[in-house]
Each structure stands twice: as structure tokens, then as C-alpha cells.
Enzyme design. Structure first.
Site, PDB file in Angstrom:
ATOM      1  CG  ASP A 145      -7.594   1.890  -8.604  1.00 18.68           C
ATOM      2  OD1 ASP A 145      -6.356   1.811  -8.503  1.00 18.68           O
ATOM      3  OD2 ASP A 145      -8.315   2.466  -7.759  1.00 18.68           O
ATOM      4  CD  GLU A 146      -7.587  -0.517  -4.574  1.00 23.55           C
ATOM      5  OE1 GLU A 146      -6.967  -1.548  -4.247  1.00 23.55           O
ATOM      6  OE2 GLU A 146      -7.374   0.598  -4.043  1.00 23.55           O
ATOM      7  CB  ALA A 147      -5.777  -5.292 -10.584  1.00 23.84           C
ATOM      8  CD  GLN A 148      -6.157  -4.967  -4.478  1.00 19.98           C
ATOM      9  OE1 GLN A 148      -5.528  -4.568  -5.474  1.00 19.98           O
ATOM     10  NE2 GLN A 148      -6.578  -4.150  -3.532  1.00 19.98           N
ATOM     11  CG  MET A 169      -2.059  -0.986   1.115  1.00 20.92           C
ATOM     12  SD  MET A 169      -3.317  -0.772   2.389  1.00 20.92           S
ATOM     13  CE  MET A 169      -3.998   0.843   1.976  1.00 20.92           C
ATOM     14  CG  ASN A 170      -0.111   4.220   1.761  1.00 17.58           C
ATOM     15  OD1 ASN A 170      -1.165   4.560   1.228  1.00 17.58           O
ATOM     16  ND2 ASN A 170      -0.019   3.919   3.043  1.00 17.58           N
ATOM     17  CB  THR A 191      -4.648   5.204  -7.312  1.00 18.47           C
ATOM     18  OG1 THR A 191      -5.128   3.978  -6.743  1.00 18.47           O
ATOM     19  CG2 THR A 191      -5.806   5.934  -7.972  1.00 18.47           C
TER      20      THR A 191
END
Length: 207
Positions: free
Chosen positions: A88-91, A11-12, A16
Site C-alpha cells: 500500500d502507498e507504494a509511492q 487520490m480516491n 486500498t
């Protein structure tokens, strides 16, 4: 030649932000993009992709059983030629949706750029990330750092006392108040209960 790209990180790391910059680059060259985001992530509002530094864009929100290949085909039929698909957020993709992204590349000859976490708070692969790692043409790691100064590769879910959470559902939407990016060594330490992690504070202003 169109390819399927997977940009992954803890994360971070600016996933994005990088997605939005890529979309801007296409638009600057007069090319349309299709931005997709999981409907379950509504932190910035449904159908909105937003970065921590304030950039945002409209997106199509999808469910786990939606056909992403058909969404792309419908978009092309309605609005014309498509320069790129960005996810986005492909997990949070399902196995079948990762396959559909590969079909967008192979059948529609349209590049796909997917951005997401590699592992969850237990150090296990998300379904979407597992199959992107297996099937993507290009893998790109976006780097960020642990509070120890080492490269962060893992994500820890913390409770209100800063203790690592070791049980619970794989998907629990949250930001810096719930998740902290750490190195593998630090991940092992906190998961063994040998320490406390503070939720991340707002960044210092740029000078």
C-alpha cells in the site's frame, strides 16, 4: 508466472479498496498474503491498511531503509508458502525497495501487487512510482474523476482557504482535507492561481 504489478492513480480512486479485495481473493482460495505499508502513514494506526469505505487489514509497517526481500523471506521461513505480496502507498518506496520487490518476483517466484499515487502535488513523480513505472511487468491505471467531470490524473495539495499549495515537502500525510484529485487542465489552472478548490466532501450515501 509471477509478475510485479503497479496499480496507480490520483487520490480516491479506490487503490486500498482494490488491494484489500485482492488480499481477500487470495485468502478465499486458501493462499496467504503479506501486506506491507509505509510506517510514516499512520492515519489508520501503525501497521493497519484501511480504505475509505471501512475495509481494513493488518500489515507489516516498513521504513525506507528496510529490506523488503528479506521481510518476505523471513515471513516464508516462519509461516510457510506465500501466495502474494501487496504494498500500500507504494509511492513512498525507495528505489532500492522497488528493486527488492522485483527480486521477490524473480527469485521467490511470488507475485507482487503495488498500489500508489503516480505524482505528487507538484505534478512530479514520487521515487517509488518512478521506478515501479520503469520496472513493473504490468501497469494498471485506476480511474477517478475531477470535480469538472473529467478524468482526474493529478493531485493538488490545498491550504485551509482552498488555494493550491505550490511549495513544501513532497511527503505530507493527509486525506481529503488536504488533497484533491483533478484533471490535468484543472491542475494547470489552480497551480497558476486561477481558481479555488474546495476540499472534498463526504460522499453521498448509496441508494
Amino acid at each position: 508466472m509471477a509478475k510485479l504489478y503497479f496499480y496507480y492513480s490520483a487520490m480516491n480512486a479506490g487503490k486500498t479498496t482494490t488491494l484489500l479485495q485482492s488480499a481477500y481473493n487470495y485468502h478465499e482460495r486458501g493462499m496467504r498474503t503479506l501486506v506491507l505499508t509505509p510506517r510514516l502513514d499512520t492515519r489508520a494506526g501503525e501497521g493497519i491498511v484501511a480504505s475509505r469505505i471501512g475495509l481494513k487489514a493488518k500489515a507489516i509497517a516498513f521504513e525506507r531503509d528496510d529490506d523488503l526481500l528479506q521481510i518476505a523471506r523471513d515471513d516464508i521461513a516462519t509461516r510457510g508458502e506465500l501466495g502474494c505480496v501487496l504494498v500500500d502507498e507504494a509511492q513512498f518506496l525507495s528505489k532500492s525497495q522497488v528493486w527488492q520487490l522485483s527480486e521477490i518476483v524473480d527469485k521467490l517466484k511470488t507475485p507482487v501487487l503495488a498500489y500508489g499515487l503516480r505524482t505528487d502535488f507538484r505534478g512530479e513523480l514520487f521515487e517509488g512510482s518512478q521506478y515501479l513505472l520503469a520496472w513493473a511487468d504490468n501497469l494498471v491505471e485506476l480511474k477517478t474523476i475531477c470535480h469538472t467531470g473529467k478524468k482526474a490524473t493529478m493531485v493538488v495539495r490545498v491550504d485551509e482557504n482552498g488555494r493550491a499549495v505550490t511549495d513544501g515537502p513532497q511527503v505530507e500525510i493527509g486525506g481529503n482535507d488536504r488533497y484533491v484529485s483533478v484533471s490535468r487542465a484543472e491542475f494547470k489552472k489552480v497551480m497558476a492561481g486561477e481558481g479555488r478548490i474546495e476540499a472534498q466532501q463526504p460522499p453521498l450515501p448509496l441508494e
